[in-house]
Every structure is written in structure tokens, then in C-alpha cells.
Design a protein around this motif. Structure first.
Motif, PDB file in Angstrom:
ATOM      1  N   ASP A  77     -11.291 -21.914  10.437  1.00 42.17           N
ATOM      2  CA  ASP A  77     -10.607 -20.723  10.940  1.00 42.17           C
ATOM      3  C   ASP A  77     -11.330 -20.114  12.137  1.00 42.17           C
ATOM      4  O   ASP A  77     -10.692 -19.662  13.096  1.00 42.17           O
ATOM      5  N   ASP A  78     -12.670 -20.092  12.098  1.00 36.36           N
ATOM      6  CA  ASP A  78     -13.398 -19.475  13.206  1.00 36.36           C
ATOM      7  C   ASP A  78     -13.237 -20.293  14.494  1.00 36.36           C
ATOM      8  O   ASP A  78     -13.237 -19.739  15.605  1.00 36.36           O
ATOM      9  N   GLU A  79     -13.064 -21.613  14.357  1.00 38.09           N
ATOM     10  CA  GLU A  79     -12.815 -22.437  15.544  1.00 38.09           C
ATOM     11  C   GLU A  79     -11.446 -22.123  16.141  1.00 38.09           C
ATOM     12  O   GLU A  79     -11.281 -22.074  17.364  1.00 38.09           O
ATOM     13  N   LEU A  80     -10.471 -21.901  15.268  1.00 37.69           N
ATOM     14  CA  LEU A  80      -9.136 -21.569  15.740  1.00 37.69           C
ATOM     15  C   LEU A  80      -9.106 -20.199  16.399  1.00 37.69           C
ATOM     16  O   LEU A  80      -8.471 -20.008  17.440  1.00 37.69           O
ATOM     17  N   VAL A  81      -9.784 -19.239  15.794  1.00 38.36           N
ATOM     18  CA  VAL A  81      -9.855 -17.897  16.381  1.00 38.36           C
ATOM     19  C   VAL A  81     -10.479 -17.954  17.767  1.00 38.36           C
ATOM     20  O   VAL A  81     -10.002 -17.325  18.719  1.00 38.36           O
ATOM     21  N   GLU A  82     -11.551 -18.736  17.896  1.00 40.80           N
ATOM     22  CA  GLU A  82     -12.213 -18.882  19.190  1.00 40.80           C
ATOM     23  C   GLU A  82     -11.282 -19.519  20.223  1.00 40.80           C
ATOM     24  O   GLU A  82     -11.239 -19.101  21.391  1.00 40.80           O
ATOM     25  N   ALA A  83     -10.518 -20.524  19.781  1.00 42.06           N
ATOM     26  CA  ALA A  83      -9.591 -21.201  20.697  1.00 42.06           C
ATOM     27  C   ALA A  83      -8.487 -20.259  21.160  1.00 42.06           C
ATOM     28  O   ALA A  83      -8.149 -20.208  22.346  1.00 42.06           O
ATOM     29  N   PHE A  84      -7.917 -19.497  20.230  1.00 39.84           N
ATOM     30  CA  PHE A  84      -6.866 -18.547  20.599  1.00 39.84           C
ATOM     31  C   PHE A  84      -7.408 -17.458  21.533  1.00 39.84           C
ATOM     32  O   PHE A  84      -6.726 -17.016  22.454  1.00 39.84           O
ATOM     33  N   ALA A  85      -8.650 -17.029  21.285  1.00 42.09           N
ATOM     34  CA  ALA A  85      -9.259 -16.019  22.145  1.00 42.09           C
ATOM     35  C   ALA A  85      -9.422 -16.544  23.567  1.00 42.09           C
ATOM     36  O   ALA A  85      -9.214 -15.814  24.546  1.00 42.09           O
ATOM     37  N   ALA A  86      -9.781 -17.825  23.684  1.00 39.76           N
ATOM     38  CA  ALA A  86      -9.942 -18.424  25.012  1.00 39.76           C
ATOM     39  C   ALA A  86      -8.608 -18.474  25.749  1.00 39.76           C
ATOM     40  O   ALA A  86      -8.530 -18.178  26.951  1.00 39.76           O
ATOM     41  N   LEU A  87      -7.540 -18.829  25.028  1.00 37.08           N
ATOM     42  CA  LEU A  87      -6.220 -18.871  25.644  1.00 37.08           C
ATOM     43  C   LEU A  87      -5.739 -17.478  26.025  1.00 37.08           C
ATOM     44  O   LEU A  87      -5.113 -17.279  27.071  1.00 37.08           O
ATOM     45  N   GLN A  88      -6.044 -16.502  25.167  1.00 40.69           N
ATOM     46  CA  GLN A  88      -5.673 -15.119  25.458  1.00 40.69           C
ATOM     47  C   GLN A  88      -6.368 -14.636  26.724  1.00 40.69           C
ATOM     48  O   GLN A  88      -5.745 -14.027  27.600  1.00 40.69           O
ATOM     49  N   LYS A  89      -7.658 -14.946  26.845  1.00 39.97           N
ATOM     50  CA  LYS A  89      -8.412 -14.533  28.031  1.00 39.97           C
ATOM     51  C   LYS A  89      -7.851 -15.190  29.275  1.00 39.97           C
ATOM     52  O   LYS A  89      -7.686 -14.550  30.316  1.00 39.97           O
ATOM     53  N   ARG A  90      -7.540 -16.469  29.179  1.00 40.19           N
ATOM     54  CA  ARG A  90      -6.988 -17.193  30.326  1.00 40.19           C
ATOM     55  C   ARG A  90      -5.652 -16.606  30.751  1.00 40.19           C
ATOM     56  O   ARG A  90      -5.369 -16.446  31.943  1.00 40.19           O
ATOM     57  N   SER A  91      -4.823 -16.266  29.758  1.00 43.85           N
ATOM     58  CA  SER A  91      -3.526 -15.685  30.062  1.00 43.85           C
ATOM     59  C   SER A  91      -3.673 -14.345  30.765  1.00 43.85           C
ATOM     60  O   SER A  91      -2.966 -14.050  31.742  1.00 43.85           O
ATOM     61  N   GLU A  92      -4.596 -13.513  30.284  1.00 44.56           N
ATOM     62  CA  GLU A  92      -4.812 -12.200  30.892  1.00 44.56           C
ATOM     63  C   GLU A  92      -5.321 -12.334  32.323  1.00 44.56           C
ATOM     64  O   GLU A  92      -4.906 -11.588  33.217  1.00 44.56           O
ATOM     65  N   GLU A  93      -6.220 -13.296  32.546  1.00 43.11           N
ATOM     66  CA  GLU A  93      -6.753 -13.510  33.895  1.00 43.11           C
ATOM     67  C   GLU A  93      -5.653 -13.981  34.840  1.00 43.11           C
ATOM     68  O   GLU A  93      -5.580 -13.565  35.993  1.00 43.11           O
ATOM     69  N   ARG A  94      -4.790 -14.862  34.327  1.00 40.43           N
ATOM     70  CA  ARG A  94      -3.692 -15.382  35.144  1.00 40.43           C
ATOM     71  C   ARG A  94      -2.722 -14.270  35.523  1.00 40.43           C
ATOM     72  O   ARG A  94      -2.307 -14.149  36.685  1.00 40.43           O
ATOM     73  N   LEU A  95      -2.358 -13.426  34.548  1.00 43.88           N
ATOM     74  CA  LEU A  95      -1.421 -12.352  34.814  1.00 43.88           C
ATOM     75  C   LEU A  95      -2.026 -11.315  35.761  1.00 43.88           C
ATOM     76  O   LEU A  95      -1.320 -10.748  36.603  1.00 43.88           O
ATOM     77  N   ALA A  96      -3.334 -11.063  35.616  1.00 43.17           N
ATOM     78  CA  ALA A  96      -4.015 -10.123  36.516  1.00 43.17           C
ATOM     79  C   ALA A  96      -3.994 -10.635  37.949  1.00 43.17           C
ATOM     80  O   ALA A  96      -3.773  -9.879  38.903  1.00 43.17           O
TER      81      ALA A  96
END
Length: 251
Positions: A77-96
Motif C-alpha cells: 500500500d505504501d508503494e501505491l500511495v507513493e506512486a499516486f503522490a508522484a502522479l498527483q505532483k506531476r499533474s499539478e506541475e503540468r497544470l501550473a
């Protein structure tokens, strides 16, 4: 997009991908099949908008298969949480980045557009170009008006159009985005005009839909057809998708 929304979207698209190894085996006949396709299509568009264009379809299908088959999950689960967090960060950077680029492009567009003959820039920054003059009455903030409109981005992409639908709409002058509130009061009944609305008089840093990026300058072809009689304007009507209440509802 929150992590659980992202995970749900990925899982749903995975269900579609897992069942589409051979398109010849997919039928779109029953309402359930059509709805399933629509769900996958909408989720795919949403993920593409979020920059999720590098999903590994085989890995998605494997996750679905393991879950449906009640197999032991291959990642903690912690690996999945980390992966989703990375995608979330990438998405926010892209939208910014997209928002910043849209803001700069909007400033340049308005600066160039304001130099054209026939374009008037008001103190607020709104630009108006009268296409067809008329000498009818001008609306007040308390009025309800009947209009035809077509909304575009500065590249000409149409995102909403009562003209295309073939039906004008009634709306309260003070119940729309600030650029419309000001622009409508500058027009006379019977006139046609173009409104060039800076982002701060439209949606600002918000993106009301994938069709309208944050910090977008909006261009409207607007025809003021009539000012409604208050008694006849009592029944509410649907407002245009691009001209919501001045205070958008929080997500």
C-alpha cells in the motif's frame, strides 16, 4: 484531483482496457454496453487532460485481474500511495505550467488586439468591438436579457454556442461573469458585438472545464436580442456554460 479519485479513474479505465484486447470481441449494443463505453471514454479524456498519457495498459489490466481474482497484490500500500503522490505532483506541475503559459499568451493577445481599429478597451480591461450597431435600449444591472452567443478561446476553439444550438437564452445581467456584466450594459438592443474578456473578468486561475484552461482569455460573439419584461422573466432558464454566476461553486 485527489489520490482516491485518481486511483478510481485508473481502475475504471483499466476495466475497459482489460476487456479490449481484441476490439472485435467488444459489442456496443445494449444500454449497459454503451454506458460502459461512455464511462471509459470520459475517464480516458479526463486522464488525458490530467497528463496521464503514459499509463501502462498491461499493468492496469494486471491490477484489475489480481483484484477480481482475489490474488495477493503485487505492491504494498505504501508503494501505491507513493506512486499516486508522484502522479498527483506531476499533474499539478503540468497544470501550473499550462496556466502560466495561458496567462502570458492572453496578455499578448489582448495587447495586440487592443491596437486594432474598432476595438475599444475599457478601464477594467474588457475589450469590445461592435459588429452591428443599433439604437435600442441599454440593459441595467437589474434587467434580464435575451441573447445569442458563441464562446471561443483565442485560437478559435468553440467551447459553447447558443447559435449552434439554434436557441437564444434569457439571463440576468448581474448573474454572469464580470466581463459579460460590463459588456451587456455597453450594448444596445439589436446590436452584435465581440467581447474579448481578460481572464480576471472571466474565470481567472480556475478551469471550469477541460474546454477552458485556467487563465484563458475568452472571446464571445454576442447579440443582444431583447430586454425582457420583468413579469415575463420570472421563470428561470439555464445559463450558458461559459457565463456562470460571478461566484463559482467550490468543488
Amino acid at each position: 484531483m485527489k489520490q482516491h479519485r485518481l486511483a478510481a479513474a485508473v481502475a475504471l479505465v483499466g476495466l475497459v482496457l482489460a476487456g479490449c484486447d481484441s476490439q472485435t470481441n467488444v459489442e456496443l449494443k445494449t444500454p449497459a454496453q454503451k454506458a460502459s463505453y461512455g464511462i471509459g471514454l470520459n475517464m480516458g479524456k479526463s486522464l488525458a487532460h490530467e497528463g496521464m498519457d503514459d499509463l501502462d495498459s498491461k499493468a492496469v489490466a494486471l491490477g484489475i485481474e489480481d483484484a477480481v481474482g482475489k490474488k495477493e497484490q503485487r505492491l504494498k500500500d505504501d508503494e501505491l500511495v507513493e506512486a499516486f503522490a508522484a502522479l498527483q505532483k506531476r499533474s499539478e506541475e503540468r497544470l501550473a505550467k499550462m496556466s502560466e503559459e495561458a496567462a502570458e499568451a492572453g496578455k499578448k493577445f489582448l495587447a495586440d488586439n487592443g491596437k486594432r481599429d474598432g476595438v475599444t478597451t475599457t478601464d477594467s480591461g474588457l475589450q469590445i468591438e461592435v459588429i452591428k450597431e443599433a439604437d435600442g435600449a441599454q440593459p441595467k444591472p437589474t434587467d434580464t436579457v435575451t441573447v445569442h452567443y458563441e464562446g471561443k478561446l483565442t485560437d478559435g476553439t468553440v467551447f459553447d454556442s447558443s447559435i449552434e444550438r439554434g436557441t437564444p437564452i434569457d439571463l440576468p445581467v448581474s448573474g454572469v461573469i464580470p466581463g459579460w456584466v460590463e459588456g451587456l450594459q455597453l450594448m444596445h438592443v439589436g446590436e452584435k458585438a465581440k467581447l474579448y474578456i481578460p481572464a480576471e473578468l472571466a474565470y481567472g486561475e480556475q478551469s471550469p472545464s477541460p474546454a477552458i484552461p485556467a487563465n484563458s482569455v475568452l472571446v464571445f460573439d454576442l447579440e443582444l436580442i431583447a430586454i425582457k419584461d420583468p413579469a415575463a422573466a420570472a421563470a428561470p432558464q439555464e445559463e450558458p456554460a461559459a457565463a456562470p454566476q460571478e461566484e463559482p461553486a467550490a468543488e
